[in-house]
Scaffold this motif. Sequence first.
Motif, PDB file in Angstrom:
ATOM      1  N   TRP A 123       0.824  -1.223   0.000  1.00  0.00           N
ATOM      2  CA  TRP A 123       0.000   0.000   0.000  1.00  0.00           C
ATOM      3  C   TRP A 123       0.850   1.263   0.000  1.00  0.00           C
ATOM      4  N   LYS A 124       0.564   2.142  -0.929  1.00  0.00           N
ATOM      5  CA  LYS A 124       1.151   3.492  -0.960  1.00  0.00           C
ATOM      6  C   LYS A 124      -0.018   4.434  -1.167  1.00  0.00           C
ATOM      7  N   ASN A 125      -0.298   5.259  -0.190  1.00  0.00           N
ATOM      8  CA  ASN A 125      -1.529   6.067  -0.213  1.00  0.00           C
ATOM      9  C   ASN A 125      -2.718   5.164  -0.532  1.00  0.00           C
ATOM     10  N   PRO A 328       1.577  11.243  12.276  1.00  0.00           N
ATOM     11  CA  PRO A 328       0.669  12.009  11.421  1.00  0.00           C
ATOM     12  C   PRO A 328       1.382  12.633  10.220  1.00  0.00           C
ATOM     13  N   ASP A 329       0.668  12.725   9.110  1.00  0.00           N
ATOM     14  CA  ASP A 329       1.114  13.474   7.929  1.00  0.00           C
ATOM     15  C   ASP A 329       0.245  14.727   7.885  1.00  0.00           C
ATOM     16  N   ILE A 330       0.851  15.877   8.110  1.00  0.00           N
ATOM     17  CA  ILE A 330       0.041  17.086   8.309  1.00  0.00           C
ATOM     18  C   ILE A 330       0.007  17.936   7.035  1.00  0.00           C
ATOM     19  N   SER A 389       6.045  20.868  -8.092  1.00  0.00           N
ATOM     20  CA  SER A 389       5.486  21.662  -7.002  1.00  0.00           C
ATOM     21  C   SER A 389       4.251  20.972  -6.432  1.00  0.00           C
ATOM     22  N   ASN A 390       4.191  20.895  -5.126  1.00  0.00           N
ATOM     23  CA  ASN A 390       3.038  20.272  -4.473  1.00  0.00           C
ATOM     24  C   ASN A 390       1.915  21.263  -4.168  1.00  0.00           C
ATOM     25  N   TYR A 391       2.002  22.458  -4.727  1.00  0.00           N
ATOM     26  CA  TYR A 391       0.935  23.434  -4.523  1.00  0.00           C
ATOM     27  C   TYR A 391      -0.376  22.857  -5.062  1.00  0.00           C
ATOM     28  N   PRO A 392      -1.510  22.974  -4.411  1.00  0.00           N
ATOM     29  CA  PRO A 392      -1.786  23.756  -3.198  1.00  0.00           C
ATOM     30  C   PRO A 392      -1.527  23.017  -1.886  1.00  0.00           C
ATOM     31  N   LEU A 393      -1.119  21.751  -1.959  1.00  0.00           N
ATOM     32  CA  LEU A 393      -0.825  21.046  -0.711  1.00  0.00           C
ATOM     33  C   LEU A 393       0.422  21.622  -0.047  1.00  0.00           C
ATOM     34  N   GLY A 394       1.375  22.029  -0.882  1.00  0.00           N
ATOM     35  CA  GLY A 394       2.628  22.560  -0.365  1.00  0.00           C
ATOM     36  C   GLY A 394       3.015  23.821  -1.098  1.00  0.00           C
TER      37      GLY A 394
HETATM   38  C1  DGJ Z   1       1.119  11.920   1.376  1.00  0.00           C
HETATM   39  C2  DGJ Z   1       1.926  10.736   0.903  1.00  0.00           C
HETATM   40  O1  DGJ Z   1       2.267   9.919   1.985  1.00  0.00           O
HETATM   41  C3  DGJ Z   1       3.161  11.180   0.163  1.00  0.00           C
HETATM   42  O2  DGJ Z   1       3.842  10.046  -0.338  1.00  0.00           O
HETATM   43  C4  DGJ Z   1       2.782  12.137  -0.952  1.00  0.00           C
HETATM   44  O3  DGJ Z   1       2.005  11.483  -1.889  1.00  0.00           O
HETATM   45  C5  DGJ Z   1       2.021  13.312  -0.337  1.00  0.00           C
HETATM   46  N1  DGJ Z   1       0.850  12.855   0.332  1.00  0.00           N
HETATM   47  C6  DGJ Z   1       1.589  14.321  -1.357  1.00  0.00           C
HETATM   48  O4  DGJ Z   1       2.638  14.957  -1.935  1.00  0.00           O
END
Ligand code: DGJ
Length: 560
Positions: A123-125, A328-330, A389-394
Amino acid sequence: MNRFRTLAATLALAQLVQVAPAAAADSELPRLVERGGRHALLVDGAPFLILGGQAHNSSNYPAALPKVWAALEDAQANTLAIPVAWEQVEPEEGRFNFSYVDTLVAQARAHGKRLVLLWFGTWKNTGPAYTPEWVKFDNARFPRMRDQEGKASYCLSPFGEATLAADRKAFVALMRHLRNIDAGKRTVIMVQVENEVGTYGLARDHGARAEAAFRQAVPGAVLARQPAPAGRPAQGSWSEVYGDYAEQYFHTWAIASYIEEIAKAGRAVYDLPMFVNNALREPGQPGQPGQLDQLPPPWKGDFASGGPTWDVLGIYKAAAPHIDFAAPDIYMPESGKVAAVLESFQRPDNALLVAEMGNAATYARYVWQIVGKGALGVVPFGIDYASYSNYPLGSKHTDRRMVEPFAQVYAAFAPMSRLWARWAFEGRTHGVAEGDDRAPQTLALDGWKATVSFREFQFGERQYLRDKNEYAEGTELPGGGVAIAQIGPAEFVLVGQRARVKLSSAGGKPAMYARVEEGRFDAAGKWIMERNWNGDQTDYGLNLPAMPTVLKVRMGTYQP
Ligand code: DGJ
């Protein structure tokens, strides 16, 4: 014994921290320790603070690494989190190729960085994209989950016995390889097992094996950590005990049990700390600190069912004892949500590591709060100059502008990171980030109180101004934060930016500064004083400028 050491003793400890790597020699593997509900990651025998950066998802190839190292160096990070994908190490069943891992480890050493490896397996995401092709498309052997009508989901089933056996075999091969190439140097300090597990759109598997398991009694270990909701039977089948929560809890148990098998087998060959990460469910609901006697609403498709969300950490603890913690992944920039997430994941039975965080500038201030709270560390995502670029997440930026806000904070902690990790483990540290409301915040210290305010001028009070709404330049957006370590009864190391700190005695005694030294800790943990703040520099509190500043402050009280 007095909880506080004198500064001299603390600095002597710092020397110990420095000599520990040599003394620990080759025998001491990284490990997680807990004392009094606080945690430390021991690396080379001493607490280690992860000032991390995570590479982009597709940077796990030698050709992509130069742009990763460049960003990591600019960020002044000490640790790189980066994937190792099942598809790349076992492209053909049973034929393993770890050449990428060899390159990665050698380059990490050359750059003086540690590694956290992210195992992108089943599993990845939640999805199977990183499994080898021979797994992805053979769903007779590696089944996908089934919905109530028997239709296949995108997500591989945690009840796939062959899937578990194959993932476990590849993971064990990776850990064996790591042991062979790295046990002597311990460049790799932790391993994340899978990535953001769970399932979107379906609460659980309805395949034949899953259905049979769902009718069984809830295991005692799960009941002990995740008790039945009020008014429900204390034992029985998943539906009987958990009612509306049964499907989510069952799926959580199934995935956690699967991960446990992988982690347990991997640690049997090379015992590194292991963790899981979590795509968050919405924070700030019943069931979180402050409302622990209640439950959040049952799953209704609003998050990945089966992941280690804050509401089911107990199930992970019960089913996956070889996983040290859930992280957590914030990707929620709101300060209230960040605070709620940190509270939920920092528990006596769960060390706090922010395994991912947005790399937009607004997140950099949370490093003060996270590190101040005594986390194992923090890992913004996308510290990598790959043009993505991860915008808008980053961040919108993919160059130095993206890294700079984090670099400023990391540079302040870097020279004292071992000391800080030790202080955190001793419970001496505190941290705040400027809130979205820009309001002052207070920190309760031992015998002292710190009041932290933002948008202040360095000289004078805001009310002295004719226009009270005029704010200091450069404070248009929230960007302040402070971390404080109390290193003696009236002595503090204070580090931060864009904030004013006022210290007062908790008992109300009149107090004043004895010394306010600006300076830094050198590589041996010795304090180097550069100047003493006094006069205008202390009359209006300790005004930390835009560029992070380290102060060593000693307070004194006098009789009223
Ligand atoms: C969370 C995931 O765990 C990462 O691998 C990545 O996909 C980010 N989201 C989004 O950049």
